[in-house]
Scaffold this motif. Sequence first.
Motif, PDB file in Angstrom:
ATOM      1  N   SER A  71       0.806  -1.219   0.000  1.00 20.82           N
ATOM      2  CA  SER A  71       0.000   0.000   0.000  1.00 20.82           C
ATOM      3  C   SER A  71       0.838   1.267   0.000  1.00 20.82           C
ATOM      4  CB  SER A  71      -0.957   0.003   1.196  1.00 20.82           C
ATOM      5  OG  SER A  71      -0.244  -0.032   2.411  1.00 20.82           O
ATOM      6  N   VAL A  72       1.998   1.263   0.695  1.00 19.38           N
ATOM      7  CA  VAL A  72       2.780   2.495   0.766  1.00 19.38           C
ATOM      8  C   VAL A  72       3.415   2.844  -0.578  1.00 19.38           C
ATOM      9  CG1 VAL A  72       3.222   2.502   3.237  1.00 19.38           C
ATOM     10  CG2 VAL A  72       4.671   1.153   1.749  1.00 19.38           C
ATOM     11  N   MET A  73       3.881   1.838  -1.311  1.00 27.52           N
ATOM     12  CA  MET A  73       4.434   2.115  -2.640  1.00 27.52           C
ATOM     13  C   MET A  73       3.333   2.514  -3.608  1.00 27.52           C
ATOM     14  SD  MET A  73       7.710   1.861  -2.473  1.00 27.52           S
ATOM     15  CE  MET A  73       8.302   1.613  -4.152  1.00 27.52           C
ATOM     16  N   LEU A  74       2.169   1.880  -3.490  1.00 25.80           N
ATOM     17  CA  LEU A  74       1.032   2.272  -4.324  1.00 25.80           C
ATOM     18  C   LEU A  74       0.608   3.702  -4.033  1.00 25.80           C
ATOM     19  CD1 LEU A  74      -1.291  -0.866  -4.288  1.00 25.80           C
ATOM     20  CD2 LEU A  74      -0.017   0.051  -6.225  1.00 25.80           C
ATOM     21  N   ALA A  75       0.607   4.078  -2.758  1.00 27.29           N
ATOM     22  CA  ALA A  75       0.236   5.442  -2.386  1.00 27.29           C
ATOM     23  C   ALA A  75       1.172   6.448  -3.037  1.00 27.29           C
ATOM     24  CB  ALA A  75       0.258   5.596  -0.864  1.00 27.29           C
ATOM     25  N   ALA A  76       2.475   6.127  -3.088  1.00 26.89           N
ATOM     26  CA  ALA A  76       3.434   7.019  -3.747  1.00 26.89           C
ATOM     27  C   ALA A  76       3.111   7.148  -5.233  1.00 26.89           C
ATOM     28  CB  ALA A  76       4.857   6.497  -3.557  1.00 26.89           C
ATOM     29  N   GLY A  77       2.773   6.015  -5.868  1.00 29.07           N
ATOM     30  CA  GLY A  77       2.454   6.058  -7.291  1.00 29.07           C
ATOM     31  C   GLY A  77       1.170   6.811  -7.578  1.00 29.07           C
ATOM     32  N   LEU A  78       0.149   6.590  -6.759  1.00 28.83           N
ATOM     33  CA  LEU A  78      -1.123   7.293  -6.963  1.00 28.83           C
ATOM     34  C   LEU A  78      -0.975   8.786  -6.707  1.00 28.83           C
ATOM     35  CD1 LEU A  78      -3.512   4.702  -5.263  1.00 28.83           C
ATOM     36  CD2 LEU A  78      -3.367   5.212  -7.710  1.00 28.83           C
ATOM     37  N   LEU A  79      -0.146   9.146  -5.719  1.00 31.77           N
ATOM     38  CA  LEU A  79       0.100  10.571  -5.473  1.00 31.77           C
ATOM     39  C   LEU A  79       0.815  11.198  -6.663  1.00 31.77           C
ATOM     40  CD1 LEU A  79       1.110  12.288  -2.231  1.00 31.77           C
ATOM     41  CD2 LEU A  79       2.540  12.694  -4.216  1.00 31.77           C
ATOM     42  N   ALA A  80       1.783  10.474  -7.217  1.00 31.61           N
ATOM     43  CA  ALA A  80       2.487  10.988  -8.387  1.00 31.61           C
ATOM     44  C   ALA A  80       1.530  11.197  -9.556  1.00 31.61           C
ATOM     45  CB  ALA A  80       3.612  10.019  -8.780  1.00 31.61           C
ATOM     46  N   LYS A  81       0.613  10.268  -9.752  1.00 30.87           N
ATOM     47  CA  LYS A  81      -0.366  10.382 -10.829  1.00 30.87           C
ATOM     48  C   LYS A  81      -1.217  11.633 -10.660  1.00 30.87           C
ATOM     49  CE  LYS A  81      -4.108   7.682 -13.001  1.00 30.87           C
ATOM     50  NZ  LYS A  81      -5.229   8.614 -12.808  1.00 30.87           N
ATOM     51  N   LYS A  82      -1.708  11.848  -9.460  1.00 32.28           N
ATOM     52  CA  LYS A  82      -2.544  13.024  -9.215  1.00 32.28           C
ATOM     53  C   LYS A  82      -1.740  14.312  -9.324  1.00 32.28           C
ATOM     54  CE  LYS A  82      -6.119  10.865  -6.373  1.00 32.28           C
ATOM     55  NZ  LYS A  82      -6.962  11.016  -5.175  1.00 32.28           N
ATOM     56  N   ALA A  83      -0.481  14.258  -8.904  1.00 31.31           N
ATOM     57  CA  ALA A  83       0.366  15.454  -8.989  1.00 31.31           C
ATOM     58  C   ALA A  83       0.595  15.853 -10.441  1.00 31.31           C
ATOM     59  CB  ALA A  83       1.691  15.196  -8.284  1.00 31.31           C
ATOM     60  N   VAL A  84       0.899  14.875 -11.276  1.00 32.89           N
ATOM     61  CA  VAL A  84       1.115  15.156 -12.698  1.00 32.89           C
ATOM     62  C   VAL A  84      -0.162  15.688 -13.326  1.00 32.89           C
ATOM     63  CG1 VAL A  84       1.627  14.119 -14.937  1.00 32.89           C
ATOM     64  CG2 VAL A  84       3.009  13.508 -12.934  1.00 32.89           C
ATOM     65  N   GLU A  85      -1.285  15.067 -13.010  1.00 30.28           N
ATOM     66  CA  GLU A  85      -2.563  15.508 -13.561  1.00 30.28           C
ATOM     67  C   GLU A  85      -2.935  16.908 -13.080  1.00 30.28           C
ATOM     68  OE1 GLU A  85      -5.063  12.359 -12.265  1.00 30.28           O
ATOM     69  OE2 GLU A  85      -4.638  11.064 -14.003  1.00 30.28           O
ATOM     70  N   ALA A  86      -2.429  17.300 -11.884  1.00 31.88           N
ATOM     71  CA  ALA A  86      -2.697  18.641 -11.355  1.00 31.88           C
ATOM     72  C   ALA A  86      -1.705  19.675 -11.885  1.00 31.88           C
ATOM     73  CB  ALA A  86      -2.660  18.617  -9.839  1.00 31.88           C
ATOM     74  N   GLY A  87      -0.744  19.226 -12.669  1.00 29.46           N
ATOM     75  CA  GLY A  87       0.212  20.160 -13.266  1.00 29.46           C
ATOM     76  C   GLY A  87       1.430  20.431 -12.416  1.00 29.46           C
ATOM     77  N   LEU A  88       1.689  19.614 -11.393  1.00 30.97           N
ATOM     78  CA  LEU A  88       2.857  19.823 -10.543  1.00 30.97           C
ATOM     79  C   LEU A  88       4.085  19.118 -11.128  1.00 30.97           C
ATOM     80  CD1 LEU A  88       1.314  19.309  -6.981  1.00 30.97           C
ATOM     81  CD2 LEU A  88       1.720  21.452  -8.197  1.00 30.97           C
TER      82      LEU A  88
ATOM     83  N   VAL B 174      -6.448   3.587  -2.150  1.00 30.30           N
ATOM     84  CA  VAL B 174      -5.275   2.711  -2.098  1.00 30.30           C
ATOM     85  C   VAL B 174      -5.707   1.270  -1.862  1.00 30.30           C
ATOM     86  CG1 VAL B 174      -3.159   2.174  -0.834  1.00 30.30           C
ATOM     87  CG2 VAL B 174      -3.752   4.559  -1.299  1.00 30.30           C
ATOM     88  N   ASN B 175      -6.618   1.068  -0.905  1.00 30.83           N
ATOM     89  CA  ASN B 175      -7.084  -0.290  -0.605  1.00 30.83           C
ATOM     90  C   ASN B 175      -7.754  -0.933  -1.808  1.00 30.83           C
ATOM     91  OD1 ASN B 175      -6.164   0.079   1.985  1.00 30.83           O
ATOM     92  ND2 ASN B 175      -8.185   0.357   2.906  1.00 30.83           N
ATOM     93  N   HIS B 176      -8.564  -0.152  -2.525  1.00 29.32           N
ATOM     94  CA  HIS B 176      -9.262  -0.688  -3.703  1.00 29.32           C
ATOM     95  C   HIS B 176      -8.253  -1.131  -4.758  1.00 29.32           C
ATOM     96  CE1 HIS B 176     -12.367  -1.125  -6.782  1.00 29.32           C
ATOM     97  NE2 HIS B 176     -11.549  -0.458  -7.600  1.00 29.32           N
ATOM     98  N   THR B 177      -7.258  -0.296  -5.003  1.00 29.94           N
ATOM     99  CA  THR B 177      -6.237  -0.641  -5.995  1.00 29.94           C
ATOM    100  C   THR B 177      -5.442  -1.862  -5.562  1.00 29.94           C
ATOM    101  OG1 THR B 177      -6.037   1.706  -6.564  1.00 29.94           O
ATOM    102  CG2 THR B 177      -4.272   0.248  -7.297  1.00 29.94           C
ATOM    103  N   GLU B 178      -5.106  -1.907  -4.274  1.00 30.18           N
ATOM    104  CA  GLU B 178      -4.328  -3.019  -3.739  1.00 30.18           C
ATOM    105  C   GLU B 178      -5.093  -4.336  -3.857  1.00 30.18           C
ATOM    106  OE1 GLU B 178      -1.809  -3.939   0.347  1.00 30.18           O
ATOM    107  OE2 GLU B 178      -3.570  -2.655   0.430  1.00 30.18           O
ATOM    108  N   GLU B 179      -6.362  -4.336  -3.458  1.00 31.72           N
ATOM    109  CA  GLU B 179      -7.154  -5.558  -3.477  1.00 31.72           C
ATOM    110  C   GLU B 179      -7.469  -6.031  -4.894  1.00 31.72           C
ATOM    111  OE1 GLU B 179      -8.200  -7.716  -1.421  1.00 31.72           O
ATOM    112  OE2 GLU B 179      -7.854  -6.865   0.565  1.00 31.72           O
ATOM    113  N   ASN B 180      -7.888  -5.110  -5.742  1.00 25.74           N
ATOM    114  CA  ASN B 180      -8.427  -5.496  -7.042  1.00 25.74           C
ATOM    115  C   ASN B 180      -7.379  -5.688  -8.122  1.00 25.74           C
ATOM    116  OD1 ASN B 180     -11.605  -5.302  -6.906  1.00 25.74           O
ATOM    117  ND2 ASN B 180     -10.799  -3.619  -5.674  1.00 25.74           N
TER     118      ASN B 180
END
Length: 970
Positions: A525-542, A677-683
Amino acid sequence: SLLFCTEHPFGHLIDTLRSEQYEERRYFNPQKLSDVRYENLPFCMRVLLESAIRKCDGFYIKTDDVSSILDWQMQQNQAEVAFSPARVLLQDFTGIPAMVDLAAMRDALAKQGVDPNLVNPRCHTDLIVDHSLQIDYSKCAIQSPPTPTDESHGAAVRSPAGRPSPRGSSSGGHCAGQRPGHRGGCSKASCSDAPSGRSAAVQIENTPLLCPFHLQPVSEPETMIRNQEMELIRNKERQQTFKWSFKNINVVPPDINTVHQVNLEYLCQVVQEGEGFIYPDSVVGTDSHTTMINGLGILGWGVGGIESEAVMLGQPVSLTLPQVIGCKLVGTINPLATSIDIVLGITKHLRQAGIGGKFVEFFGPGVQQLSAPDRTTIANMCPEYNATVSFFPVDDITLQHFKHTSTDHPLVVLEDYLKAIKLFKSYGDQSEDPQYSEVIEMNLSSIVPHVSGPKRPQDRVAVTCMKEDFINCLNEKVGFKGFHVSKEKQATQVPFLHEGAEYNLAHGSVVIAAVISCTNNCNPSVMLAAGLLAKKAVEAGLTVKPYIRTSLVPGSGTVTHYLNTTGVLPYLRKLGFEVVGYGCATCVGNTAPLPESVVDAIKQGDLVACGVLSGNRHLEGRLCDCVRANYLASPPLVVAYAIAGTVSINLETEPLGVNSEGKDVYLRDIWPSKEEVNHTEENIVIASMFKELRSRMEKGSTFWNRIESAESALFPWDPKSTYIRCPAFFSKLSKEVCAPQSIEGAYPLLFLGDKVTTDHISPAGSIARVSAAARYLQSKRLTPREFNSYGARRGNDAVMTRGTFASIKLQNRLIGKTGPKTLHIPSGQTLDVFEAAERYQRDGVPLIILAGKEYGSGSSRDWAAKGPYLMGVRAVIAESFEKIHRNHLVGMGIAPLQFLPGQNADSLELCGKERFTINIPQELTPRQQLTVQTSTGKSFSVTALFENDMDVAFFRHGGILKYVARSLLL
């Protein structure tokens, strides 16, 4: 098999589960007792009760056991009950003695004219061969040139100064090719050639194996194959024994997965089916991680080797009804808290509560916020807070988890059955909360995410206080935290040019940001959280400033696999977090050099520049000599601080950056929710992992499939073998049971003090060259390099008996110094303990052991009882015993005798050189007081620690193994 319904004492509780969606199934329904106490029982006690009802036979498990469990509120810590688990879990170190013992039992029965095929485990047993692998060969995943100081530890790729170019965009080659003469290996241009300028690389990864640059499958690495070949050669005899097996034993071959992961991901069923009934899954195991299974609503805990053998042979586990502590979780988890924060927070809370030896059961609305992996990780931490189990009743989250796992039953069957017997929990419904011995409440909102630094990992800083703490560090004198920067210089900013653009550095500027998963592999979950945060950051223009040295070093190819599968890896790459290799990198100083302009700016302003990483080491100057402040943080926080470009920021109130439209973007805007994060991890992640494990289980191991083993009913003992030998436990087996014999004229083999552990009694480590075991192995023409360890030779009683009391830390009062020696009292000679015991046995002299408090503490170890038994020890007289070891002594027919309260060897003025006679009556009863007389004329009483009639029966027969063997002779 179960008695016919009309004969079963609880046959009237049998019910039928009916639905149009599945075939009818029968079960014992405790609710038909119509007893209000049932719904007040903790869920884990309901599992014990169902088992007692179903297995009640009037001998092993009696109606009194059912009554005691039902009356748990009044009987806890008092009543002794029997529990028959659904299955037994063994790893190969503990599995090999069990297999050898059962094979020897077959030989003994055959000599008595009885069909040896009658000897089979009565309780389903899973044996996972996972403790045999040794690392004989290893190579770095991606070889990097040594640093100028020749500090080449680790395997990270060093890129030239400046931002690393994206590696996923390479257009050359695919990962299917191999360099001639080599397995694996890859370069960015082509996976069939080694990278230019360096030697061929061999990739070490967990399956599925992926090229870190192209993310395509590669062949099994050479090192893995070589290690597997060595494992086969070294352990061939042991593995042949496993393959020559018994009915009702499922052997999981080597190179599949670790025992606790196989148990968690493949073997657990929640609901088992057998003998015409369905019932709750439960397990006892010899692996220390057995308790993980409680996170999925399956009751289980660790036991010793002899106890596990007893359960395999149909004997129940005996336990005193425990106190059950209810851990009520309330509140809302801090959005910035990761799974690791939560697990460690709950562990710390329970450790402080003082719950040693008790059961813990979780309830309350906060439990719904924990994913199934979170729960199993918390349950796995039982040893950290000294609980026996940490139980999470099954709920909707558990069922969702099992959609992706190994259960053979349709989820609707699980749900209908568990609801029918009140084992399904709705954590939000307080009316379902049972009564507990004690309730400990924990507010999850109190778990605050932390970072550690700036110089030591033990200096934790709440993320909300990071800015304030960093300013304090600037002010403090130079020390564990301080940098002593004067007030007037704290606002210093130094402009510099990088790749044609101008930037500013200040105190607290981040110049190194490394996401490392070496300490975070157990929970994706912690590595997934880093990846999902990166995705949202890029999509937000950061973006991340290009001068910051960023890197992504996964702990294994599996991490790369699930980051790619979930689609977040390209976003991490876009922020500069690109896979650079596998191995120890940034945390050991193997980061790429910082751009010269950055180094010059730091030196010009005498700045306290910062590194942020998710590893486990960050001493001052370790990452880079010009980076003085270094912080350990969770992977998503590493990405966040890299985007912010500074640690001198309040992530709650200050924006991380500004998007292309000039709008402030805060961390809360891009932080992935725990549900996401949990949804991504489980599914995605877990579903992929379970699919891979199932595939490997079905395919099996190539090396395992090649092993040939005899199919005879009797095991083909090899007289030349030094690993497998027929033990002498059944050498004097007769059909008749002799009455208990008094122990007359026994000498103490050892006179020990307090806290003698099972490591003192039966070491598991290396075999000393001057030991009795070494001399035995040398007589078999083995060199010291071939000795292996006591743990590996548990299938050879000759080695293990010679290794009993062979610890160099043994303190024996008979000789007054530390070491594996004792006094042979008749001759006055100091000998190896084994040699002295051998001489006593030759002269027909029985032996006892004198000890102090907590005899047999530490890890449960079957040979800590088997070894003394084969040495001729008939009794141990001690002030107190560790419970599992006491059970082991009884299981081997050794009498555990306890001094009366307030008495011990010193108060009775025993010197240890007397001869002892212990009067044992023919009609022995549990906890009976016995009289001990010495050759000096003293007499004192001891309590025989036989807790119930079963213990007495085992002792009368000479142990559990002979008890079971005789039951087959009748």
